[in-house]
Design an enzyme around this catalytic site. Structure first.
Site, PDB file in Angstrom:
ATOM      1  CB  CYS A   1      -4.171 -53.741  -8.960  1.00  0.00           C
ATOM      2  SG  CYS A   1      -4.507 -52.175  -9.796  1.00  0.00           S
TER       3      CYS A   1
ATOM      4  CB  CYS B   1     -13.714 -43.922  -7.710  1.00  0.00           C
ATOM      5  SG  CYS B   1     -15.473 -43.506  -7.918  1.00  0.00           S
TER       6      CYS B   1
ATOM      7  CB  CYS C   1     -21.494 -44.232 -10.194  1.00  0.00           C
ATOM      8  SG  CYS C   1     -20.660 -44.594 -11.751  1.00  0.00           S
TER       9      CYS C   1
ATOM     10  CG  ASP D   1     -27.250 -51.851 -20.965  1.00  0.00           C
ATOM     11  OD1 ASP D   1     -26.733 -52.101 -19.870  1.00  0.00           O
ATOM     12  OD2 ASP D   1     -27.686 -50.732 -21.281  1.00  0.00           O
TER      13      ASP D   1
END
Length: 384
Positions: free
Chosen positions: A191, A198, A214, A134
């Site tokens: 899709c 969102c 976000c 990450d």
């Protein structure tokens, strides 16, 4: 040793230590990704948490000279909680996203990669290895996609056939010339549920995320949450799972087999009012083992105020008023002023007016003035 035999031994050992998926990829530069990242930066879509050097993000040999291959791993995490505590009137709860359930995945996957490195060195003593999870320079998702772990969905997540998108990713760069696995075909088809639902429109097009919009990013910032997003955060106090929970590929993917990630309901759905009282030490003692604690208590407590406003929890007003009057952090005072206006109890007016007289921070004064304006509008509507 034959490279195919070596790869099979590594696959077997990875499964033995709890790694759910493993794949092998070339360490060639990620040329197409670099062009996308350049455009992403130009558009202002970065979160700011990424590695700044785009060459390091896309050229494995800059990170490990002589790199020939990358081993990608995926470890599944649960999407479902058994015996989830309920949020009730006066006892409202916030929510940590699934990627913060259980023990911090950075630690779990790093331990797995360290163990895998040690095993590889018993087979190839002179191997060069560099692992990351990450926070490393490489794009975990780009590596995983190239290594056949899964495909990159429209929600920008890697989606696996076995575990959906509920997987943590890590990788190991090596100078061993492994045989690359075949990337998977995109299975999203027509899709676009993730994009349609969102809450903030952060998925600007398939596979492209404006991190600045976000909710997962907004809940981690150390600055005040912009006004346009506060009502959309709801009771999320860390992260957001919406684009995953609606994905058809995640249906019935519960992934409850990894002991390290099993959630404690009282921690991942904590009571909101007690969160506001925690000292730094208390926060670390209670939440420090979770990945959602990495930014400290300030963003979590700010988000708790937003969540209490979302619930219009009048029982939280004494705590919110205390923060407005006494807290040393301008971000918290400003958010508390906004929260009082959302709850709209007339007991707040005198406190807001008093705080406005004493407040020296301009950003907080603006929040208080906006809150008082909401109360005035409420009165006018009642009179009308």
């Amino acid at each position: 040793m034959d490279v195919h035999q070596l790869q099979q031994q590594i696959r077997d050992y990875a499964a033995y230590i709890g790694i759910d998926k493993i794949g092998f990829a070339s360490a060639a530069p990620f040329v197409e990704l670099k062009q996308r990242l350049i455009r992403h930066r130009e558009l202002g879509y970065e979160s700011g948490f990424e590695e700044k050097d785009l060459d390091k993000r896309t050229t494995p040999t800059l990170l490990l000279p002589g790199a020939q291959s990358i081993i990608a791993i995926a470890v599944a995490y649960p999407s479902k909680m058994n015996d989830s505590p309920k949020s009730t009137r006066g006892e409202r709860r916030g929510l940590f996203c699934r990627a913060s359930w259980g023990t911090d995945y950075h630690l779990v996957l790093k331990d797995m990669l360290t163990e895998l490195e040690a095993f590889i060195l018993t087979l190839v003593p002179d191997a060069k290895l560099k692992s990351m999870v990450d926070t490393g320079e490489l794009s975990d998702r780009a590596v995983s996609e190239r290594a056949g772990i899964g495909w990159s969905g429209k929600n920008t997540m890697i989606i696996t056939e076995e575990f959906g998108s509920y997987v943590y990713l890590g990788e190991m760069i090596t100078n061993i010339p492994f045989v690359p696995d075949t990337p998977m075909e995109d299975q999203c088809g027509d899709c676009r549920l993730c994009m349609d639902v969102c809450p903030t429109g952060a998925l600007v097009q398939p596979g492209q995320l404006n991190a600045q919009r976000c909710i997962a990013f907004l809940t981690q910032t150390k600055n005040p949450v912009p006004l346009e997003f506060r009502d959309k955060i709801g009771n999320r106090i860390y992260g957001c799972d919406t684009c995953q929970t609606v994905c058809p590929k995640n249906r019935k993917k519960y992934n409850q087999h990894q002991e390290a990630f099993k959630p404690d309901g009282e921690l991942v759905k904590p009571l909101l009012k007690p969160l506001l009282q925690l000292s730094n030490r208390q926060f670390k003692e209670r939440f420090g083992h979770m990945s959602g604690s990495w930014r400290g208590k300030n963003p979590i407590q700010r988000n708790a105020l937003i969540a209490l406003a979302h619930f219009k929890d009048e029982t939280a007003l004494p705590d919110i008023h205390r923060i407005l009057q006494e807290d040393a952090r301008p971000m918290m005072r400003g958010t508390a002023a906004w929260a009082t206006a959302k709850i709209l109890d007339d007991s707040s007016i005198a406190i807001l007016e008093s705080c406005l007289q004493n407040e020296e921070e301009e950003s907080v004064r603006l929040e208080i003035e906006a809150a008082l304006a909401e109360f005035k509008e409420k009165e006018e509507n009642m009179d009308g």
